[in-house]
Design an enzyme around this catalytic site. Structure first.
Site, PDB file in Angstrom:
ATOM      1  N   LYS A 104       0.861  -1.182   0.000  1.00 32.91           N
ATOM      2  CA  LYS A 104       0.000   0.000   0.000  1.00 32.91           C
ATOM      3  C   LYS A 104       0.899   1.234   0.000  1.00 32.91           C
ATOM      4  O   LYS A 104       1.719   1.414   0.903  1.00 32.91           O
ATOM      5  CB  LYS A 104      -0.886   0.012   1.247  1.00 32.91           C
ATOM      6  CG  LYS A 104      -1.849  -1.163   1.339  1.00 32.91           C
ATOM      7  CD  LYS A 104      -3.093  -0.921   0.525  1.00 32.91           C
ATOM      8  CE  LYS A 104      -4.148  -1.983   0.826  1.00 32.91           C
ATOM      9  NZ  LYS A 104      -5.412  -1.721   0.128  1.00 32.91           N
ATOM     10  N   LYS A 158     -13.302  -8.419  -6.821  1.00 33.04           N
ATOM     11  CA  LYS A 158     -13.635  -8.837  -5.455  1.00 33.04           C
ATOM     12  C   LYS A 158     -15.094  -9.286  -5.495  1.00 33.04           C
ATOM     13  O   LYS A 158     -16.002  -8.450  -5.484  1.00 33.04           O
ATOM     14  CB  LYS A 158     -13.448  -7.676  -4.487  1.00 33.04           C
ATOM     15  CG  LYS A 158     -12.006  -7.235  -4.345  1.00 33.04           C
ATOM     16  CD  LYS A 158     -11.885  -6.011  -3.458  1.00 33.04           C
ATOM     17  CE  LYS A 158     -10.418  -5.636  -3.287  1.00 33.04           C
ATOM     18  NZ  LYS A 158     -10.258  -4.331  -2.605  1.00 33.04           N
TER      19      LYS A 158
END
Length: 203
Positions: free
Chosen positions: A22, A113
């Site tokens: 990230k 997802k």
């Protein structure tokens, strides 16, 4: 930064061939990515900005990250506009649930997802459409329990049947303090194996 490098080293030693970092939260994003990459040329590194940058900042940062051999950058901006010349392949993540048409038009890679896309069948339909458009596909979880991860694992296997794809991001069970059941989909040397039994393969 040293802890980040140690974490990347542990993951590589456990057999993972792809690591994700990230970067939207880091001011020194290039140093963070370099720390994760250092000495691991055989490991693919992808970064995720979670839409934290605008187009100008994204292009500058992606140019700085490109020499590190970044596999892809997930959602560098909220809408992916103006990133056509990015030296790092751009992936649509959050956009897939909010602006599917824009994501399919502007991204080179799509992140699926299933829990956020209406379930497994809906996600598989999107995967087939993305494949027809020549886009690459990454299946990930949204940090759900073993039940959701099981579904994502089966989706990832179905997507692989469409052709070679980047590694799926479904090894997220270790991030859950207390799971719903035992995890037959825990990775072994970085690989998740699909049980031969019918159904999801859960006890």
């Amino acid at each position: 930064m040293p802890e980040l490098a140690r974490e990347a080293g542990r993951a590589a030693a456990d057999g993972f061939g792809t690591l994700k970092l990230k970067v939207g939260m880091y001011d020194d994003y290039a140093r963070a990515a370099g720390g994760a990459r250092r000495g691991r040329t055989q490991v693919r590194l992808r970064v995720d900005a979670n839409g934290a940058w605008d187009a100008t900042a994204a292009m500058r940062k992606l140019r700085e990250l490109a020499p590190l051999g970044i596999e892809l950058c997930e959602q560098p901006t909220a809408d992916l506009r103006g990133l056509e010349a990015s030296p790092v392949p751009v992936a649509a993540d959050e956009m897939m649930a909010t602006d599917l048409e824009g994501a399919l038009k502007r991204a080179r890679i799509v992140v699926l997802k299933p829990m956020l896309l209406g379930g497994l069948r809906s996600a598989l339909r999107i995967a087939r459409r993305a494949h027809e458009l020549g886009l690459r596909i990454v299946v990930t979880t949204s940090l759900e329990s073993v039940v959701g991860r099981a579904g994502a694992a089966h989706l990832a296997a179905a997507v692989l049947a469409l052709g070679s794809q980047p590694a799926a991001g479904i090894a997220t069970g270790r991030l859950i303090a207390e799971d719903a059941d035992e995890d037959p989909f825990a990775p072994d040397r970085g690989v998740v194996r699909i049980p031969d039994a019918p159904g999801l393969g859960l006890p």
